[in-house]
Motif scaffolding. Structure first.
Motif, mmCIF file in Angstrom:
data_model
loop_
_atom_site.group_PDB
_atom_site.id
_atom_site.type_symbol
_atom_site.label_atom_id
_atom_site.label_comp_id
_atom_site.label_asym_id
_atom_site.label_seq_id
_atom_site.Cartn_x
_atom_site.Cartn_y
_atom_site.Cartn_z
ATOM 1 N N LYS A 1 106.753 48.018 -44.683
ATOM 2 C CA LYS A 1 105.600 48.844 -44.322
ATOM 3 C C LYS A 1 105.501 50.036 -45.269
ATOM 4 C CE LYS A 1 102.109 50.513 -42.190
ATOM 5 N NZ LYS A 1 100.805 49.830 -42.266
ATOM 6 N N TYR B 1 103.060 53.276 -45.956
ATOM 7 C CA TYR B 1 101.918 54.074 -45.498
ATOM 8 C C TYR B 1 101.165 54.579 -46.720
ATOM 9 C CZ TYR B 1 103.947 54.368 -40.783
ATOM 10 O OH TYR B 1 104.438 54.084 -39.530
ATOM 11 N N THR C 1 108.116 53.072 -36.587
ATOM 12 C CA THR C 1 107.258 52.201 -37.400
ATOM 13 C C THR C 1 107.578 50.738 -37.108
ATOM 14 O OG1 THR C 1 107.223 53.884 -39.139
ATOM 15 C CG2 THR C 1 106.608 51.645 -39.782
#
Ligand SMILES: Nc1ncnc2c1ncn2[C@@H]1O[C@H](COP(=O)(O)OP(=O)(O)OP(=O)(O)O)[C@@H](O)[C@H]1O
Length: 265
Positions: free
Chosen positions: A9, A11, A46
């Motif tokens: 992941k 951002y 997350t």
């Protein structure tokens, strides 16, 4: 069962990119209780949000079987319960949304509130209860939903030590009774070892699984004897060392944790 494969992941906001999760691969077997522990900011939230489908991973996959069979207990019970609904209605709401028939809903809510020791509080409002009791309501709501997978995101971080110990024992007894798969996220090493059958240790962000540990303590645990067991001390020392290592590695890396330089992209 829960399967996470190559989860990453990043951002992105404007030109800034933060790689929160680099590569996470692990499986939680059906009926297993696994704890995830890692340094602050390592991406625990997350990860849970990606598993719950609340956040889109940059790459990789999450398999949870039936997504409808997933329930989450958050850290902030004050924000996860609706103050204008009674305890019964808070626990009942997800069951209504799931279109469970009324009589069955009543039974599930009663059973769940009894299981968490809150029978008799049905008509109270959350704000009339202590923090520990509110977190019990949140647990009852998750349990009444009859999930196959229960995600718990630092659920006891905001309660006092005595209440926390009681809630830990409550989670283990519910888990043993219901056979639900639990992924429990905590930054507390002792809590992870006390609760889990297995502990996954996360590195600092950008996060990978740094190490994994099978908790070979007896299944029957209690706060006094388990925590005094020399094996418990040995296990917590190992987890502690790994977490320290994770911090040192980040400390020597250039730039802020997880921040991507143009060369990394
Ligand atoms: N919406 C966002 N935009 C940009 N960066 C984010 C965002 N959310 C989280 N991050 C970054 O991703 C990393 C992981 O954050 P996350 O909240 O998942 O960690 P955590 O392990 O749950 O933290 P803590 O233990 O402090 O609760 C951090 O570096 C954080 O700054």
């Amino acid at each position: 069962m829960l399967e996470v494969k190559g989860l990453r992941k990043v951002y992105r906001s404007g030109t800034r990119e933060v790689e929160a999760l680099r590569e996470l691969t692990f499986t939680v077997a059906a009926g297993e209780l696994v704890c995830l522990v890692g340094p602050s900011g390592c991406g625990k939230t997350t990860l849970l949000r990606c598993i719950a489908g609340l956040l889109e991973p940059t790459s990789g996959q999450v398999e949870v079987g039936d997504k409808a069979g997933l329930a989450i207990v958050f850290q902030e019970y004050g924000r996860s319960l609706f103050p204008w609904l009674t305890v019964r209605d808070n626990v009942d709401l997800p069951l209504r949304q799931k279109k469970v028939p009324r009589a069955r809903r009543r039974q599930l809510v009663d059973e769940a509130l009894t299981a968490v020791g809150l029978a008799g509080t049905e008509s109270a409002y959350p704000w009339q209860l202590s923090g520990g009791m509110q977190q019990r309501v949140a647990i009852a709501r998750a349990v009444a939903y009859e999930p196959s997978v229960l995600l718990m995101d630092e659920p006891f971080a905001a309660v006092d030590a005595q209440t926390r110990a009681d809630l830990e024992d409550l989670v283990r007894s519910l888990w043993q009774r219901l056979g639900v798969t639990i992924m429990f996220v905590t930054h507390d090493i002792d809590e992870a070892v006390y609760l889990g059958q297995r502990v996954l240790m996360l590195s600092a962000s950008p996060t990978v699984i740094q190490d994994e540990l099978t908790v070979d303590l007896p299944a029957e645990r209690d706060q006094l004897h388990t925590r005094a067991d020399p094996r418990f001390t040995a296990l917590r020392t190992r987890v502690y060392e790994q977490i320290q290592l994770a911090k040192v590695r980040t400390g020597t890396a250039s730039g802020a944790a997880g921040e991507l330089s143009s060369a990394d992209r």
